[in-house]
Design a protein around this motif. Structure first.
Motif, PDB file in Angstrom:
ATOM      1  N   ARG A   1       0.932  -1.176  -0.115  1.00  0.00           N
ATOM      2  CA  ARG A   1       0.055  -0.047  -0.072  1.00  0.00           C
ATOM      3  C   ARG A   1       0.787   1.286  -0.064  1.00  0.00           C
ATOM      4  O   ARG A   1       2.019   1.264   0.476  1.00  0.00           O
ATOM      5  CB  ARG A   1      -0.946   0.017   1.344  1.00  0.00           C
ATOM      6  CG  ARG A   1      -0.116   0.151   2.723  1.00  0.00           C
ATOM      7  CD  ARG A   1      -1.298   0.251   3.826  1.00  0.00           C
ATOM      8  NE  ARG A   1      -0.498   0.104   4.866  1.00  0.00           N
ATOM      9  CZ  ARG A   1      -0.150   1.426   5.460  1.00  0.00           C
ATOM     10  NH1 ARG A   1      -0.203   2.457   4.971  1.00  0.00           N
ATOM     11  NH2 ARG A   1       0.368   1.368   6.733  1.00  0.00           N
TER      12      ARG A   1
ATOM     13  N   PHE B   1      -4.844   7.873  -4.762  1.00  0.00           N
ATOM     14  CA  PHE B   1      -4.138   6.650  -5.173  1.00  0.00           C
ATOM     15  C   PHE B   1      -4.746   5.303  -4.988  1.00  0.00           C
ATOM     16  O   PHE B   1      -5.165   4.371  -5.739  1.00  0.00           O
ATOM     17  CB  PHE B   1      -2.835   6.595  -4.962  1.00  0.00           C
ATOM     18  CG  PHE B   1      -1.892   5.428  -5.625  1.00  0.00           C
ATOM     19  CD1 PHE B   1      -1.492   5.454  -6.926  1.00  0.00           C
ATOM     20  CD2 PHE B   1      -1.580   4.300  -4.762  1.00  0.00           C
ATOM     21  CE1 PHE B   1      -0.892   4.196  -7.299  1.00  0.00           C
ATOM     22  CE2 PHE B   1      -1.012   3.361  -5.226  1.00  0.00           C
ATOM     23  CZ  PHE B   1      -0.627   3.424  -6.642  1.00  0.00           C
ATOM     24  N   LEU B   2      -5.163   5.301  -3.757  1.00  0.00           N
ATOM     25  CA  LEU B   2      -5.654   4.105  -3.284  1.00  0.00           C
ATOM     26  C   LEU B   2      -7.370   3.661  -3.884  1.00  0.00           C
ATOM     27  O   LEU B   2      -7.681   2.892  -4.467  1.00  0.00           O
ATOM     28  CB  LEU B   2      -6.016   3.880  -1.970  1.00  0.00           C
ATOM     29  CG  LEU B   2      -4.817   3.673  -0.955  1.00  0.00           C
ATOM     30  CD1 LEU B   2      -5.107   3.965   0.620  1.00  0.00           C
ATOM     31  CD2 LEU B   2      -4.255   2.215  -1.128  1.00  0.00           C
TER      32      LEU B   2
ATOM     33  N   LEU C   1      -8.228   5.334  -6.679  1.00  0.00           N
ATOM     34  CA  LEU C   1      -8.057   4.869  -8.205  1.00  0.00           C
ATOM     35  C   LEU C   1      -7.526   3.365  -8.467  1.00  0.00           C
ATOM     36  O   LEU C   1      -8.189   2.851  -9.413  1.00  0.00           O
ATOM     37  CB  LEU C   1      -6.683   5.732  -8.828  1.00  0.00           C
ATOM     38  CG  LEU C   1      -6.335   5.390 -10.255  1.00  0.00           C
ATOM     39  CD1 LEU C   1      -7.539   5.838 -10.921  1.00  0.00           C
ATOM     40  CD2 LEU C   1      -5.198   6.299 -10.630  1.00  0.00           C
ATOM     41  N   GLU C   2      -6.997   2.720  -7.469  1.00  0.00           N
ATOM     42  CA  GLU C   2      -6.537   1.641  -7.376  1.00  0.00           C
ATOM     43  C   GLU C   2      -7.801   0.597  -7.340  1.00  0.00           C
ATOM     44  O   GLU C   2      -8.112  -0.566  -8.052  1.00  0.00           O
ATOM     45  CB  GLU C   2      -5.523   0.850  -6.588  1.00  0.00           C
ATOM     46  CG  GLU C   2      -4.045   1.353  -7.026  1.00  0.00           C
ATOM     47  CD  GLU C   2      -3.575   0.974  -8.277  1.00  0.00           C
ATOM     48  OE1 GLU C   2      -3.670  -0.416  -8.361  1.00  0.00           O
ATOM     49  OE2 GLU C   2      -3.320   1.476  -9.072  1.00  0.00           O
ATOM     50  N   ALA C   3      -8.687   0.941  -6.468  1.00  0.00           N
ATOM     51  CA  ALA C   3      -9.860   0.256  -6.104  1.00  0.00           C
ATOM     52  C   ALA C   3     -10.620   0.365  -7.353  1.00  0.00           C
ATOM     53  O   ALA C   3     -11.396  -0.613  -7.622  1.00  0.00           O
ATOM     54  CB  ALA C   3     -10.635   0.822  -5.001  1.00  0.00           C
ATOM     55  N   SER C   4     -10.763   1.469  -7.856  1.00  0.00           N
ATOM     56  CA  SER C   4     -11.655   1.681  -9.306  1.00  0.00           C
ATOM     57  C   SER C   4     -11.143   0.767 -10.250  1.00  0.00           C
ATOM     58  O   SER C   4     -11.988   0.231 -11.058  1.00  0.00           O
ATOM     59  CB  SER C   4     -11.561   3.087  -9.680  1.00  0.00           C
ATOM     60  OG  SER C   4     -12.362   3.273 -10.633  1.00  0.00           O
ATOM     61  N   ARG C   5      -9.954   0.673 -10.498  1.00  0.00           N
ATOM     62  CA  ARG C   5      -9.213  -0.148 -11.292  1.00  0.00           C
ATOM     63  C   ARG C   5      -9.527  -1.596 -11.299  1.00  0.00           C
ATOM     64  O   ARG C   5     -10.015  -2.323 -12.236  1.00  0.00           O
ATOM     65  CB  ARG C   5      -7.778  -0.129 -11.374  1.00  0.00           C
ATOM     66  CG  ARG C   5      -7.487   1.304 -12.350  1.00  0.00           C
ATOM     67  CD  ARG C   5      -5.585   1.197 -12.478  1.00  0.00           C
ATOM     68  NE  ARG C   5      -5.358   2.547 -12.914  1.00  0.00           N
ATOM     69  CZ  ARG C   5      -4.128   2.974 -12.791  1.00  0.00           C
ATOM     70  NH1 ARG C   5      -3.278   2.234 -12.310  1.00  0.00           N
ATOM     71  NH2 ARG C   5      -4.032   4.201 -13.327  1.00  0.00           N
ATOM     72  N   GLU C   6      -9.768  -2.133  -9.875  1.00  0.00           N
ATOM     73  CA  GLU C   6     -10.009  -3.555  -9.668  1.00  0.00           C
ATOM     74  C   GLU C   6     -11.479  -3.656  -9.830  1.00  0.00           C
ATOM     75  O   GLU C   6     -11.633  -4.599 -10.484  1.00  0.00           O
ATOM     76  CB  GLU C   6      -9.576  -3.772  -8.154  1.00  0.00           C
ATOM     77  CG  GLU C   6      -8.063  -3.947  -7.992  1.00  0.00           C
ATOM     78  CD  GLU C   6      -7.700  -4.012  -6.439  1.00  0.00           C
ATOM     79  OE1 GLU C   6      -8.702  -4.624  -5.551  1.00  0.00           O
ATOM     80  OE2 GLU C   6      -6.505  -3.738  -6.092  1.00  0.00           O
TER      81      GLU C   6
END
Length: 173
Positions: free
Chosen positions: A79, A130-131, A133-138
């Motif tokens: 993270r 950033f977190l 964005l990563e959750a959205s990508r997943e």
């Protein structure tokens, strides 16, 4: 009424005055300071209470500041952990070493603690974005997998083609 738990910020500085001033500034930002005097203490404190950010004094004895920065980033590699280094030096070599060690930002002493509060808030806001964005990508990847939809993007300027794992699987590439 239950008190809301404040997010911890790890402060690593051998100088007691720096620890006290940084702790006060962290509290002013609405966060919980975890102040320690060495890299070894930082490892123990961050194991017990994982921080959302770290402030590390680059001027710790025997280059321990750089090693502490690197070891914290390794420990929390799953993270984002913003690391703000403090330094009494602002020469290009020092700055290069700081950023090579993985520091997110560098503050030069003497520290403007009012500005520090804003820097902390900005770094945490960036880390949270950033977190998210990563959750959205997943979520997008999972939705594409469930719907058996792939996606691709072509960059006309470079003629580069980028595609999702789902499309790769569908095409057998």
């Amino acid at each position: 009424m239950e008190e809301q738990k404040r997010e911890p910020v790890l402060i690593v500085a051998s100088d007691e005055q720096t620890r006290l001033l940084a702790s006060a500034a962290v509290e002013q930002a609405g966060l919980e300071p975890l102040a320690v005097a060495s890299g070894g203490e930082a490892q123990l404190a961050s194991t017990a209470t994982p921080p959302v950010m770290a402030l590390v004094d680059l001027d710790l004895p025997e280059d321990e500041g750089l090693r502490t920065c690197e070891s914290l980033l390794q420990r929390f590699s799953g993270r984002p952990l913003p690391v703000l280094l403090l330094s009494s030096r602002s020469d290009p070599d020092t700055m290069g070493q700081a950023f090579d060690a993985g520091a997110t930002d560098l503050l030069v002493k003497p520290v403007n603690w009012g500005l520090f509060v804003h820097r902390v808030r900005h770094l945490l806001r960036s880390s949270r974005a950033f977190l998210e964005l990563e959750a959205s990508r997943e979520q997008l990847a999972n939705a594409q997998r469930l719907a058996r939809l792939g996606s691709w993007e072509w960059n006309g300027g470079t003629s580069a083609l980028d595609w999702s794992a789902e499309l790769e699987q569908m095409l057998g590439v």
